[in-house]
Design a protein around this motif. Sequence first.
Motif, PDB file in Angstrom:
ATOM      1  N   VAL A 228      66.098  85.282  60.449  1.00  0.00           N
ATOM      2  CA  VAL A 228      65.364  84.769  59.297  1.00  0.00           C
ATOM      3  C   VAL A 228      65.444  83.246  59.306  1.00  0.00           C
ATOM      4  N   TYR A 229      64.290  82.591  59.138  1.00  0.00           N
ATOM      5  CA  TYR A 229      64.212  81.127  59.130  1.00  0.00           C
ATOM      6  C   TYR A 229      63.541  80.679  57.837  1.00  0.00           C
ATOM      7  N   TRP A 230      64.106  79.616  57.218  1.00  0.00           N
ATOM      8  CA  TRP A 230      63.578  79.189  55.921  1.00  0.00           C
ATOM      9  C   TRP A 230      63.762  77.686  55.734  1.00  0.00           C
ATOM     10  N   GLY A 231      62.829  77.083  55.009  1.00  0.00           N
ATOM     11  CA  GLY A 231      62.948  75.682  54.632  1.00  0.00           C
ATOM     12  C   GLY A 231      63.572  75.560  53.257  1.00  0.00           C
ATOM     13  N   ASP A 232      64.536  74.661  53.093  1.00  0.00           N
ATOM     14  CA  ASP A 232      65.214  74.499  51.809  1.00  0.00           C
ATOM     15  C   ASP A 232      64.282  74.016  50.707  1.00  0.00           C
ATOM     16  N   ARG A 233      63.144  73.415  51.070  1.00  0.00           N
ATOM     17  CA  ARG A 233      62.231  72.863  50.081  1.00  0.00           C
ATOM     18  C   ARG A 233      60.989  73.736  49.885  1.00  0.00           C
ATOM     19  N   ASP A 234      61.105  75.001  50.152  1.00  0.00           N
ATOM     20  CA  ASP A 234      59.961  75.910  50.065  1.00  0.00           C
ATOM     21  C   ASP A 234      59.498  76.039  48.611  1.00  0.00           C
ATOM     22  N   PRO A 235      58.245  75.645  48.294  1.00  0.00           N
ATOM     23  CA  PRO A 235      57.750  75.767  46.929  1.00  0.00           C
ATOM     24  C   PRO A 235      57.046  77.096  46.649  1.00  0.00           C
ATOM     25  N   VAL A 236      56.898  77.938  47.671  1.00  0.00           N
ATOM     26  CA  VAL A 236      56.145  79.184  47.528  1.00  0.00           C
ATOM     27  C   VAL A 236      57.075  80.380  47.326  1.00  0.00           C
ATOM     28  N   ILE A 237      58.020  80.545  48.230  1.00  0.00           N
ATOM     29  CA  ILE A 237      58.990  81.639  48.141  1.00  0.00           C
ATOM     30  C   ILE A 237      60.389  81.022  48.167  1.00  0.00           C
ATOM     31  N   PRO A 238      61.231  81.304  47.184  1.00  0.00           N
ATOM     32  CA  PRO A 238      62.525  80.611  47.087  1.00  0.00           C
ATOM     33  C   PRO A 238      63.393  80.799  48.327  1.00  0.00           C
ATOM     34  N   VAL A 239      64.069  79.720  48.721  1.00  0.00           N
ATOM     35  CA  VAL A 239      64.926  79.760  49.903  1.00  0.00           C
ATOM     36  C   VAL A 239      66.102  80.706  49.707  1.00  0.00           C
ATOM     37  N   ARG A 240      66.459  81.016  48.467  1.00  0.00           N
ATOM     38  CA  ARG A 240      67.591  81.927  48.249  1.00  0.00           C
ATOM     39  C   ARG A 240      67.333  83.317  48.829  1.00  0.00           C
ATOM     40  N   HIS A 241      66.074  83.636  49.088  1.00  0.00           N
ATOM     41  CA  HIS A 241      65.786  84.923  49.716  1.00  0.00           C
ATOM     42  C   HIS A 241      66.415  85.003  51.104  1.00  0.00           C
ATOM     43  N   ALA A 242      66.568  83.857  51.763  1.00  0.00           N
ATOM     44  CA  ALA A 242      67.200  83.851  53.085  1.00  0.00           C
ATOM     45  C   ALA A 242      68.642  84.323  52.992  1.00  0.00           C
ATOM     46  N   ALA A 243      69.327  83.925  51.920  1.00  0.00           N
ATOM     47  CA  ALA A 243      70.711  84.368  51.729  1.00  0.00           C
ATOM     48  C   ALA A 243      70.763  85.784  51.172  1.00  0.00           C
ATOM     49  N   ASP A 244      69.760  86.141  50.352  1.00  0.00           N
ATOM     50  CA  ASP A 244      69.770  87.462  49.715  1.00  0.00           C
ATOM     51  C   ASP A 244      69.690  88.602  50.711  1.00  0.00           C
ATOM     52  N   ILE A 245      69.119  88.326  51.899  1.00  0.00           N
ATOM     53  CA  ILE A 245      68.961  89.424  52.853  1.00  0.00           C
ATOM     54  C   ILE A 245      70.304  90.003  53.265  1.00  0.00           C
ATOM     55  N   ALA A 246      71.368  89.195  53.166  1.00  0.00           N
ATOM     56  CA  ALA A 246      72.713  89.699  53.489  1.00  0.00           C
ATOM     57  C   ALA A 246      73.159  90.764  52.505  1.00  0.00           C
TER      58      ALA A 246
END
Length: 357
Positions: A228-246
């Motif tokens: 999973v790859y994510w930008g910390d400044r994502d204005p569309v889908i929150p970056v916390r979803h990257a951590a939530d997958i755990a």
Amino acid sequence: MSFRCRSHVRNFSAGEVHWEEWNPPRNGDTDRRPVVLVHGLSDSCRTWNRLAPALAAGGRRVVALDLPGHGHSARPDAPYTVAWYASVVAEWIRFLGFSDFDLIGHSFGGSVSMCVAIERPGRVHRLGLVAAGGIGSEVALPLRFAAVTGLLELAAPVLMGVGTHAGMLVLGGNFNAEERRHLARANARPGTARALSRTLRHAIDLRGQREHLMDIAHRIPEIPPLAVYWGDRDPVIPVRHAADIARYLDGVAVRRFAKAGHYPHREAVADLAPDLVRFLDAPQRAPRLRAGARAPRASAATVARQASPRWQPWSDAPVRQWAQRSLKPLLRQPPQRDSNGAASPADLGSRPPPVPC
């Protein structure tokens, strides 16, 4: 290192599908698995034009399609659900003859890619999700409003083109002027607004994203190695979803990019590309579902039903009816007409010739 990039068009069940293909040098290693790239909503295969060459230079065949309703592909009168998109992608992959491939999806294309893993069990060797939908429920408020009201379907092509150009300036992604013009022209084609409106309506409501990874994960015999790859400044889908997958899966590789927004495959390609290549090439273990993990909206619905037998899901219909009744006169446009003065057809598949990549 030089490589070739070619455009292709072929008819499938959903009409014409356009894709671009990057091939490795002739003297390179061509035994590596091909990579399939799936773009997000209101985008096109050109979103990958910075990452794809880096993958092809490593000896891989790389293909990226325009999803139906996007880019140079047809605009059929279709349901535009995630499952429908996935069936079209799976049909296209069967035509390409890929028996074993890696799959990378961005944003809405991430949701489609997860569904393709079900359509092609055992064929997806590695799965990469870039700022992907379907890992959480939150999503930008304008998308929720557009989904609930259905106003996009009323928008004239000229408004779609102008809106696309303005949206790209706001969202970033390091698109240059020519790329913005290309996407604005594509989204100004008749039938695009209908496709995007139906896509949003099926994927999003007032509470956010309707479908989640955990809604389908149990249907995959074995989840392929996942990054999973994510930008910390994502204005569309929150970056916390990257951590939530755990919370749902054990054994998922997660990489975040501090200076990137919704397009890390364009804004942080220098860091993402080598990390992705390592993920594709190195041995990886398959993720495992965590015991008791559920999709967040499924869990909320279950709790609500248990608390109140009279509980009913929130309906978006009243909001949609109000918005269309109030704003439809403002958005209604006369039908487009051809040079002879006749009204043009509702457009299901006509397209301009592909522009060389």
